[in-house]
Design an enzyme around this catalytic site. Structure first.
Site, short mmCIF file in Angstrom:
data_model
loop_
_atom_site.label_atom_id
_atom_site.label_comp_id
_atom_site.label_asym_id
_atom_site.label_seq_id
_atom_site.Cartn_x
_atom_site.Cartn_y
_atom_site.Cartn_z
N GLU A 257 65.03 -100.67 -27.54
CA GLU A 257 65.20 -101.00 -28.87
C GLU A 257 66.52 -101.64 -28.93
O GLU A 257 67.60 -101.12 -28.71
CB GLU A 257 65.34 -99.60 -29.95
CG GLU A 257 65.57 -100.14 -31.36
CD GLU A 257 66.39 -99.06 -32.29
OE1 GLU A 257 67.47 -99.46 -32.89
OE2 GLU A 257 66.04 -97.81 -32.03
N CYS A 296 70.74 -100.86 -36.83
CA CYS A 296 69.89 -101.71 -36.15
C CYS A 296 68.66 -101.94 -37.10
O CYS A 296 68.10 -103.31 -36.77
CB CYS A 296 69.16 -101.03 -34.89
SG CYS A 296 68.35 -99.43 -35.26
#
Length: 679
Positions: A257, A296
């Site tokens: 990720e 994020c």
């Protein structure tokens, strides 16, 4: 000198022999702790996970692992005050800490609950129905999931020191795979504290979790094809890890990720002053300020119809003007510090890149107020909103300022905003605020290939919505392309990510033995004792009762139609029923067939069977006409004890045939059965 963080490796706490690297408070740059993994035997950690943690987990069923996670979550929640207190050193406000700490514990509870509800009380998971590979049904295929015999290495980012490791640990643990947790150094002191409480609880099997405080250099050298790496961080670091020889050559499972220029789109149907307009602006400001924008999933690009850019900026400025920046525990502060001075400098560097083609319209990175702290020693920045009017500019779609920074970008059409969002080259999440269902379909389908998650927000779901930036345990968290191309969470999908899917080809009896679930064609057991007289300890897969025959009369059909009110013509009008090419005359109601079948297999006296709680996979295969005779075969298919109750679930295979042996109905009957002796 402050505390030197320890690693938990091979069943013991390990303290490095050197002084370690200082970890500084985000608020005032004071030393919070030191970190070092010098001298730690990483190979021993991997071996210990495989040889101690793996076998310990293998002894537990999915339900037993889930029970351990639930108990752990409740234990950690009871002592969370100390975690909140330390979390302020990361720059987190109380709200920020709640997202990280309570969010992490909630993820454990979510996985524990989902595993108990959707996985068997076993160590093997069956993927779908069996496949018949031969004409006679003696050769079948079944996909099964089993735990890999390796270790799950979890490399986490600095922004979520609690949730970040728990959201990776939970699915791996349920899957039966031990974990090595590697927190980012900057906020590792909070991870270590939570991890220490995990070990002290004694709730998880020895070797199932280990902690690496410090550098992980060389760790991947010890991994192989049964192992996995889940990484959260920069795209550059992800690319380096992905190129490791053991990932490339040994088949180490790698999930990343990485960077993500997430988008939020204001629908062209939204007008200033509407509820949707206010929702859009509120969400934008929230995502800029929670965790000081260090998420994020935060909104980096705010796409709005060009004609509404001024309105959106003005409304955002009004909200942002009320944001109070300062020490997280100071009175009135609503946004804390970034994680470190280095992180603040990285954001300023990115900001310089963005301002090549965009202008700052809200916030001044040089002149702003800080409450309860000194901005010279703390990693503070104000919320900064930019405006980009250059449609050809690449910077807003290439540069991620990982802080309280977002850019407003105008668009003219649906096609254009989809194309602009795609310039991010793959993102974790996008959101769309609209009440227009047709517009939502067009944009959602346009965004989907480039995003791991899409939120559509409006007045109807706003009160229940968890928001743009909240990954949920039951939904996938990840994204294609630039975002890393990986997936985490996703409920059962996240568990299966750590397991091996294998196609097993065998006889029905062998598949029944492998999967602990009765397969059509395998042996049945009719020992003369009605299966409903057996408790869970006595009942065996394959136990069977055959009931019937029972003739269905025209009077039965007429009575059922009158009694239930189901007077569909195929049951009541001979002429119309005869004209139906499927029936050719009056037929019995499907539910009459099921009701009569129940009467053929039920044992009416009080006993271990407590309740019928449903029917699954019901199919009507052959029409039943007046004077047909029905016979039902009921077979114990799957037995699932409930660990927290004195009963369990039994799934029964039901097949109803007519006098010619043709199946007229097939389905699963679901019952609750006592664990104890017969009543």
């Amino acid at each position: 000198m402050s505390k030197l963080l320890e690693s938990y490796a091979a069943g013991r706490w390990y303290t490095a022999p050197d002084e370690g690297t200082p970890l500084l408070s985000a608020v005032d740059s004071s030393e919070v702790a030191r970190i070092s993994a010098t001298g730690l035997d990483l190979g021993e950690m991997v071996t210990y996970a495989r040889e101690v943690g793996g076998p310990a987990l293998a002894k537990l069923t999915f339900h037993e692992r889930a029970a351990a996670l639930k108990a752990l979550a409740l234990t950690l929640m009871a002592g969370k005050d100390e975690f909140y207190a330390l979390s302020t050193s990361t720059g987190a406000t109380k709200r920020d800490s709640g997202v990280d700490i309570d969010g992490g514990f909630g993820t454990l509870l979510s996985y524990a609950s989902k595993a108990r509800r959707e996985l068997p009380n076993d160590t093997v998971y069956l993927d779908g129905a069996f496949e018949q590979l031969g004409k006679k049904g003696t050769f079948l295929g079944q996909h099964v999931y089993t735990s890999r015999r390796g270790v799950a290495v979890q490399i986490n980012a600095f922004n979520f020191p609690v949730w970040g490791f728990l959201e990776k640990l939970a699915p791996a643990f349920i899957a039966g795979v031990p974990s090595i947790v590697k927190p980012a150094s900057q906020s590792a002191y909070l991870t270590e504290l939570v991890f220490r409480r995990i070990i002290e609880s004694g709730l998880l099997p020895e070797g199932s979790v280990q902690l690496l405080s410090g550098s992980a250099r060389g760790l991947l050298d010890h991994l192989g094809g049964q192992d996995s790496v889940a990484f959260t961080g920069s795209a550059d670091t992800a690319a380096t890890l992905r190129a490791h020889p053991n990932v490339v050559g040994e088949g180490v499972h790698f999930n990343a990720e990485a960077d993500s220029l997430n988008a939020s789109i204001l629908g062209s149907d939204v007008e200033p002053g509407s509820e949707e307009f206010d929702l859009y602006v509120k969400q934008l400001v929230t995502e800029m300020t929670v965790k000081a924008g260090q998420k994020c999933t935060a909104i980096r690009r705010a796409f709005v119809p060009t004609a509404l850019m001024d309105d959106v900026i003005a409304a955002a400025e009004a909200r942002l003007s009320r944001v109070v920046v300062g020490a997280p525990d100071a009175e009135g502060v609503t946004m804390g510090a970034l994680a470190s001075l280095e992180q603040r400098d990285e954001v300023l560097k990115s900001l310089r890149g963005l301002t090549k083609t965009a202008q700052i319209v809200v916030g001044d990175p040089e002149n702003f107020e800080v409450v309860g702290a000194d901005k010279a020693t703390g990693a503070f920045l104000p919320p900064i909103l930019l405006r980009s009017d250059d449609k050809d500019a690449t910077e807003p779609h290439d540069i991620e300022a990982f802080g309280p920074v977002s850019t407003v970008i105008g668009y003219e059409s649906t096609d254009e905003v989809i194309e602009l969002a795609a310039r991010g080259k793959g993102s974790l999440v996008a959101s769309l605020v609209t009440c227009d269902s047709a517009l939502a379909r067009d944009i959602v389908l346009g965004l989907a290939p480039f995003h791991g998650r899409v939120l559509v927000l409006n007045r109807d779901d706003a009160k229940e919505s968890t928001g743009h930036g909240s990954p949920l345990p039951v939904l996938v968290h990840g994204g294609p392309g630039r975002a890393g191309g990986g997936e985490e969470l996703g409920g059962i999908r996240g568990i299966l990510h750590h397991m091996q899917r294998t196609a097993v080809q065998a006889t029905p009896d062998i598949l029944t033995a492998v999967g602990n679930k009765w397969v059509t064609g395998s042996q049945r057991n009719d020992d003369g004792i009605h299966p409903f007289r057996k408790n869970l300890a006595q009942l065996r897969i394959g136990d069977t009762i055959v009931g019937g025959p029972r003739q269905v009369t025209l009077a039965d059909i007429d009575h059922f139609a009158e009694f239930t009110g189901d007077t569909f013509y195929a049951h009541t009008d001979p002429e119309a029923a005869a004209a139906n090419p499927l029936f050719g005359g009056i037929v019995a109601h499907g539910y009459l067939v099921v009701s009569l079948a129940a009467g053929l297999f039920v044992e009416p006296n009080p006993g271990p069977v407590l309740a019928n709680f449903g029917v699954d996979n019901l199919r009507f295969l052959t029409p039943v006409k007046a004077d047909d005779s029905l016979t039902v075969t009921l077979t114990a298919k799957l037995i699932t004890p409930r660990s927290s109750a004195d009963y369990g679930e039994v799934r029964w295979d039901a097949v109803v045939v007519n006098q010619d042996g043709d199946p007229v109905a097939t389905y699963d009957v679901l019952t609750l059965v006592a664990k104890g002796e017969n009543a």
